[in-house]
Scaffold this motif. Structure first.
Motif, PDB file in Angstrom:
ATOM      1  N   ILE A 182      -9.149  -7.049  -3.455  1.00 10.45           N
ATOM      2  CA  ILE A 182      -8.233  -6.771  -2.594  1.00 10.45           C
ATOM      3  C   ILE A 182      -8.341  -7.864  -1.377  1.00 10.45           C
ATOM      4  N   ILE A 195      -1.216  -7.170   1.015  1.00 10.00           N
ATOM      5  CA  ILE A 195      -2.075  -6.256   1.178  1.00 10.00           C
ATOM      6  C   ILE A 195      -1.936  -4.968   0.060  1.00 10.00           C
ATOM      7  N   ILE A 196      -2.877  -4.808  -0.597  1.00  9.72           N
ATOM      8  CA  ILE A 196      -2.894  -3.800  -1.420  1.00  9.72           C
ATOM      9  C   ILE A 196      -4.167  -2.594  -0.813  1.00  9.72           C
ATOM     10  N   ALA A 197      -4.252  -1.462  -1.584  1.00  7.93           N
ATOM     11  CA  ALA A 197      -5.196  -0.449  -1.068  1.00  7.93           C
ATOM     12  C   ALA A 197      -6.396  -0.269  -1.946  1.00  7.93           C
ATOM     13  N   SER A 198      -7.473   0.156  -1.345  1.00  8.90           N
ATOM     14  CA  SER A 198      -8.798   0.224  -2.105  1.00  8.90           C
ATOM     15  C   SER A 198      -8.555   1.980  -2.405  1.00  8.90           C
ATOM     16  N   ILE A 200       0.874  -1.360   0.019  1.00 10.24           N
ATOM     17  CA  ILE A 200       0.049   0.200  -0.032  1.00 10.24           C
ATOM     18  C   ILE A 200       0.898   1.034  -0.187  1.00 10.24           C
ATOM     19  N   PRO A 260       1.140   3.086   5.356  1.00  7.29           N
ATOM     20  CA  PRO A 260       2.676   2.577   5.665  1.00  7.29           C
ATOM     21  C   PRO A 260       3.337   1.695   4.869  1.00  7.29           C
ATOM     22  N   THR A 261       4.467   1.803   4.650  1.00  2.17           N
ATOM     23  CA  THR A 261       5.413   0.869   3.762  1.00  2.17           C
ATOM     24  C   THR A 261       6.247   0.201   4.688  1.00  2.17           C
ATOM     25  N   PRO A 262       6.858  -0.915   4.079  1.00  2.63           N
ATOM     26  CA  PRO A 262       7.546  -1.943   4.875  1.00  2.63           C
ATOM     27  C   PRO A 262       8.930  -1.102   5.289  1.00  2.63           C
TER      28      PRO A 262
END
Lengths: 375, 375
Positions: free
Chosen positions: A305, A315-318, A2, A5-7
């Motif tokens: 998703i 996990i991706i974002a809507s 997403i 927050p990123t890894p």
């Protein structure tokens, strides 16, 4: 996957898990000194860069609540949800807010801005969003800033998802206030934000009637001179920031921009090869932080998703607000590697096939792999 | 051994070092639901308790920048540096600020407040500091709140270093806005703050002309209903908060208060046994968070602090601002155990002897050990 927050790299998580130290100590002052210097590099500026214990929205408030007085005129360029936020903050300050907007998924062109300005009285400030995380567009910031530079208006830029991901040159492009957040290109958890300030913006702040106390430019400028912060900083996130800025400096900004660009365009080509439609049509307007995709006819974004998460733990974002049903978003921001993208596209192909969408088998992954091989 | 940031339990540091998760997800919502419930317990309230990604000063700004309009009258009870901060924030909002203060090291008595109020027109709000970290006094909050309750003024309390350390009962005592921070009794790193809000304070907020956006009561109230936050929360610190609140709930607030009280009075008795003078003379006015000590004649506070750090790796605090040379401070706040106190006093005895101060050998440690044995 997403757009924040990123890894987070393991070395940063380790730094954050340290016991806190006294923030009024020589050790902490020397940490802050290194950080303040390195922040100038990532903001491409000689100006002061303040650090707030807050999310990115806090820095947006800091920008406007230090300069706007009631009845001041401000123009907000709105390309999505985060462009709208500037306008909301300005309205709460009693400012007179004009909005220049476009269809979501498109950008405000330099001509649109030029035409608008020629028809209206001068503004005290103009706000822009560099990379609009909610739609996946990147405005042509350099050209827009060049137009604003010819006026008397302050040029205020949201660089939350662009700093460290796309070229954003504060001094060269004439930005007066540039803000960002920690949980994006900086590969940190959320909870820190940044605000870089030109001398012109600082002068205008001095005439602000009811400035913010927590984000106050004068208090932060005074503390920065002593390599500290006016209020207790978010000490453990500062430990992470020290490490993150060292990593970024070692890699080099140009290399980081190149990685984000390559990932974005490889992803866009893979999506197109699968016969899917991108929400941002024009490659020239693609943000390197996030890519918005329109689901195939008859398949819901939410189902894609959910299937990706439940079957592949990806996990991706809507979309957000009115775009919630219309798009899904894949982030390429921060600590993302080729392997993450390959896994995501492979899983997306299998997901779409499970949901009944037909396309040439593995064409997405093949396209992605080819593009990622390029220099 | 400073009054914040305090040491952090290993399980909390481990929780903080997790990879962040999407903050708009079922998992995160369920974390927030548990946290919002447990915060009511530590604030002893049925009211909403908001969480800000900010340091404690952010929550102080949230309190005043949501209710004050220019020219509003406010009374600030000032017992030290943090009491003064309320006044500074109010002045930046254009409020008319009256100050009721006392000598530092003493408290504002109920009679002083009663007398002041009888001579002045009603105030929109009155601010108090429960435990004044800069001097080590605790005001008699319950009695002061009882007086304010009889007026129309909002009762606004800084509980930054008292929450979880001393009894502080929002609903029972009639507090309208109670704020705190993460790096004190909650045993977390700095970077989160909390604000609990009565219905009366919320109604007054609705008439605020230029409320803060970042700390906005309406936006936070709306988000809280959905067990979320209006802006990206400080996700990794929230992981720590979940763990911290579970620990506190398991121990029980009354037991925590008792531990802090016992540590404080054992420390005070040990200091007196060594022939040293306490800055807060009256035991009834001692904060359970921090103890301020006047150095012996001819020995500088800074030399004691430096010697303790260099020879024993024990960090204590200096006074702040005009108290910098006059006192040194030992914190007993948060995750502090008997052993920490014993080591500190043993090292302090050796330090004072090295610096030439004469007293009965080991009398401090002996007194401390005796007092710590008591139930």
């Amino acid at each position: 996957m997403i757009p924040g927050p990123t890894p987070i790299p393991q070395s940063i998580l380790k730094a954050i898990a340290r016991q806190p130290i006294k923030h009024r100590s020589d050790e902490f002052t020397s940490i802050m000194q290194e950080i303040y210097t390195n922040l100038k590099y990532i903001f491409q500026t000689k100006n002061d860069v303040f650090i707030f214990a807050s999310s990115g929205t806090g820095a947006m408030c800091g920008a406007l609540e230090n300069i706007l007085n009631p009845k001041d005129r401000i123009l907000c360029l709105v390309t999505g949800k985060f462009g709208e936020r500037w306008a909301e903050i300005a309205k709460l300050r009693g400012a007179e807010v004009d909005i220049l907007s476009c269809n979501f998924g498109e950008v405000i062109t330099p001509k649109m801005l030029q035409d608008h300005l020629s028809l209206h009285k001068p503004y005290k400030a103009i706000t822009l969003t560099h990379s609009e995380t909610s739609t996946g567009v990147a405005n042509d910031l350099q050209s827009l800033c060049a137009i604003i530079k010819k006026t008397e208006s302050l040029c205020i830029v949201d660089g939350i998802s662009s700093i460290c991901a796309m070229p954003c040159k504060m001094d060269e492009w004439g930005i007066d206030i540039l803000i960002s957040g920690s949980q994006k290109g900086l590969m940190l958890p959320s909870g820190l934000s940044f605000l870089a300030l030109s001398a012109k913006a600082y002068e205008i702040h001095k005439k602000c009637l009811f400035p913010s106390f927590y984000f106050n430019f004068s208090l932060h400028k005074e503390a920065l001179k002593k390599n500290t912060t006016p209020f207790t900083p978010s000490i453990n996130l500062i430990f992470g920031l020290l490490e993150s800025l060292r990593i970024i400096k070692n890699i080099g900004l140009e290399n980081l921009y190149h990685k984000h660009k390559k990932h974005t365009f490889a992803l866009r080509d893979a999506i197109r090869a699968m016969g899917l439609e991108l929400f941002v049509k024009d490659d020239a307007h693609a943000s390197y932080a996030t890519t918005s995709i329109i689901p195939p006819n008859g398949i819901k974004a939410q189902d894609i998703i959910k299937h990706l998460q439940e079957n592949y733990n990806i996990i991706i974002a809507s979309g957000q607000q009115e775009l919630e049903e219309k798009i899904f978003r894949i982030g390429t921001l921060g600590y993302i590697h080729n392997e993450d993208l390959i896994q995501t596209i492979t899983a997306l192909e299998q997901t779409l096939q499970s949901l009944g969408y037909k396309f040439e088998n593995k064409i997405g992954t093949q396209t992605l792999l080819e593009k990622l091989k390029m220099p």
